[in-house]
Write an enzyme that holds these catalytic residues in place. Structure first.
Site, mmCIF file in Angstrom:
data_model
loop_
_atom_site.group_PDB
_atom_site.id
_atom_site.type_symbol
_atom_site.label_atom_id
_atom_site.label_comp_id
_atom_site.label_asym_id
_atom_site.label_seq_id
_atom_site.Cartn_x
_atom_site.Cartn_y
_atom_site.Cartn_z
ATOM 1 N N LYS A 80 0.842 -1.205 0.000
ATOM 2 C CA LYS A 80 0.000 0.000 0.000
ATOM 3 C C LYS A 80 0.875 1.252 0.000
ATOM 4 C CE LYS A 80 -3.815 2.110 2.635
ATOM 5 N NZ LYS A 80 -4.556 2.089 3.922
ATOM 6 N N SER A 155 -9.612 1.854 3.187
ATOM 7 C CA SER A 155 -8.786 2.585 2.247
ATOM 8 C C SER A 155 -7.768 1.722 1.475
ATOM 9 C CB SER A 155 -8.018 3.686 2.988
ATOM 10 O OG SER A 155 -7.139 3.130 3.934
ATOM 11 N N SER A 179 -9.541 -0.377 7.548
ATOM 12 C CA SER A 179 -9.033 -0.300 6.178
ATOM 13 C C SER A 179 -8.326 -1.526 5.610
ATOM 14 C CB SER A 179 -8.108 0.905 6.036
ATOM 15 O OG SER A 179 -8.873 2.038 5.791
HETATM 16 N N1 GLN Z 1 -12.875 4.272 6.609
HETATM 17 C C1 GLN Z 1 -12.302 4.760 7.817
HETATM 18 C C2 GLN Z 1 -11.921 6.210 7.649
HETATM 19 O O1 GLN Z 1 -12.245 6.751 6.661
HETATM 20 C C3 GLN Z 1 -11.107 3.930 8.207
HETATM 21 C C4 GLN Z 1 -9.924 4.202 7.367
HETATM 22 C C5 GLN Z 1 -8.716 3.426 7.771
HETATM 23 O O2 GLN Z 1 -8.792 2.433 8.492
HETATM 24 N N2 GLN Z 1 -7.584 3.895 7.329
HETATM 25 O O3 GLN Z 1 -11.305 6.811 8.476
#
Ligand code: GLN
Length: 486
Positions: A80, A155, A179
């Protein structure tokens, strides 16, 4: 060679490399060929590091010839783009970091490289990991391999889609509020979010420092256990990384569930969740029972506060962390008038709308007069959520729940409604706030042939337990064997 090497799990690929059936170059080339054919459809990678991959594959083959062995030696993975990689552009999916090339590797990445992992490329992400669909990427939206009109989740949607589409044998993601677990569920692959402090955050570009964790994707539970085993362990460069031994996950993964107590939190089956998801998760729990687990209903009473708690704490920390992107030290610089104008123009143009929204929310929650009412209160509620889990784990060994309230949604469907988007993480946020571990694995499909995920949450530092339960379930059901028809 007749078999397609990209269909092998990491465990199978290791066996083939060990016995000399094929080389790391063969394996890497198979993935690179598939990336060439399909990445323009899936859009999983922001950049493919072909030359470096082939060079690492050659080194791995040399090591194998010299009698070296190891769980990940010669295995091609996707990384990532929030994890720093020496000499390879690292953007966090943001325009503000376009052209930024770190002079060092994140510890998690370095440990994989030391173990002989081959990096295929850097994968797409919501900008600074803020999002649940990759639609917040400053570059493009990744497609769900099961239906390219739909999101892969986020994400870490790029890594999830890469593993699902067999554009990598496994991958790294990060999980701050869900995420790795949510995109794994939406793409029909496995992911583990380790406990906070299990894997070093050094070199992971910070979003919310008290929640960020580095997780692993794979097509099987064993594969994510292998990746975790290599990455995990104390790192003096991250003061929050725990100085405790890392168990040999493979030694206990086959022990089954007989006699294990599995908790089912009543707060995790809510009105408005997709019926197919509820049905599949309940069937998975019944399957665990049939294999000898002791199923118990439990309560995690503060669950309903997790979303608002997270959306105070995470943006507050993000607003502080993102202050470092000042246009002077990294990435984009739009010189305008005086220094102040330069900051404003660079940040104004470099950050996308979701990142700006979070910076504003976080700055507000931390400002004088509001700090006690919002931020401090959220910290207190966070403790209550953590205590819910501590109490639950006095009665059960592992907690089973859905990963997300529904399967993959259409691109654009929630893009204009941040709250709807935030709701896709209702079931993953509590474990993040509590700092415990969670595994996401396939447990069925809905009527549109979209994958459904089962979440197994374990006590702090008990990744061994979730892996063990996940593995026996996977062996019995084989949902993970289904592949998207790309
Ligand atoms: N979807 C969540 C957010 O927007 C979690 C994102 C993540 O775990 N990086 O913060």
């Amino acid at each position: 060679m007749s078999i397609d090497l990209t269909t092998l799990s990491i465990v199978e690929a290791r066996a083939g490399l060990r016995s000399g059936q094929f080389s790391a170059i063969d394996l890497t080339q198979s993935y690179l060929n598939r990336i060439k054919a399909l990445n323009q459809t899936v859009k999983a990678y922001l950049r493919v590091t072909e030359a470096q991959a082939l060079e690492s594959a050659q080194t791995a083959d040399q090591a194998i010839q010299n009698g070296k062995d190891g769980a990940l030696l010669g295995i091609p993975l996707a990384i990532k783009d929030v994890l720093s990689t020496t000499g390879v552009e690292t953007t966090c999916g943001s325009k503000i970091l376009a052209g930024y090339t770190p002079p060092f590797n994140a510890t998690a990445v370095q440990r994989l490289f030391d173990a002989g992992v081959i990096m295929l490329g850097k994968t797409n992400t919501d900008e600074f990991a803020m999002g649940s669909s990759t639609e917040n990427s400053g570059y493009f939206t990744t497609r769900n391999p099961w239906d390219t009109e739909r999101v892969p989740g986020g994400s870490s949607g790029g890594s999830a889609a890469a593993v699902s589409a067999r554009l990598a044998a496994g991958g790294l993601g990060t999980d701050t509020g869900g995420s790795v677990r949510q995109p794994a569920a939406l793409c029909g692959v496995v992911a583990i979010k380790p406990s906070y402090g299990r894997v070093s955050r050094y070199g992971l570009i910070a979003f919310a420092s008290s929640l960020d964790s580095v997780g692993a994707f794979g097509r099987t539970v064993q594969d994510v256990g292998l990746i975790l085993g290599v990455m995990a362990g104390h790192d003096p460069k991250d003061s929050t990384s725990m100085n405790v031994p890392v168990p040999d996950y493979m030694a206990t993964i086959g022990q089954g569930v007989k006699g294990l107590r599995v908790g089912v939190p009543k707060e995790y089956f809510i009105d408005g969740m997709q019926p197919a998801t509820e049905k599949a998760v309940r069937a998975a729990i019944a399957q665990l029972e049939a294999m000898g687990a002791d199923i118990r209903e439990i309560s995690l009473p503060h669950t309903r506060y997790a979303l608002s708690t997270y959306y105070l704490i995470a943006p507050a920390e993000a607003s502080a962390n993102l202050a470092r992107f000042d246009s002077v030290r990294y990435g984009l610089r739009k010189t305008q008038g005086d220094l102040w104008d330069t900051y404003k123009t660079t940040r104004g143009e470099g950050f996308g709308p979701e990142v700006k929204r979070r910076i504003m929310l976080g700055t507000y929650a931390l400002s004088a007069g509001y700090y006690d009412a919002y931020y401090l209160k959220a910290q207190k509620v966070r403790t209550l959520i953590k205590q819910d889990f501590e109490k639950a784990f006095e009665q059960v060994d592992v907690i089973a729940s859905p990963v997300a309230p529904s399967t993959a949604f259409k691109i654009g469907e929630k893009a204009d409604d941040p709250l709807q988007m935030y709701l896709s993480d209702v079931f993953t946020l509590p474990a993040s706030l509590a700092g415990i571990c969670g595994l996401s694995l396939p447990c069925g499909f809905d009527e549109s042939n979209l994958p459904i995920g089962l979440q197994l949450m374990g006590p702090f530092m008990r990744e061994d337990v979730v892996l063990r339960v996940g593995h026996v379930y996977e062996q019995a059901t084989k949902w993970h064997m289904r592949q998207p028809a790309l």
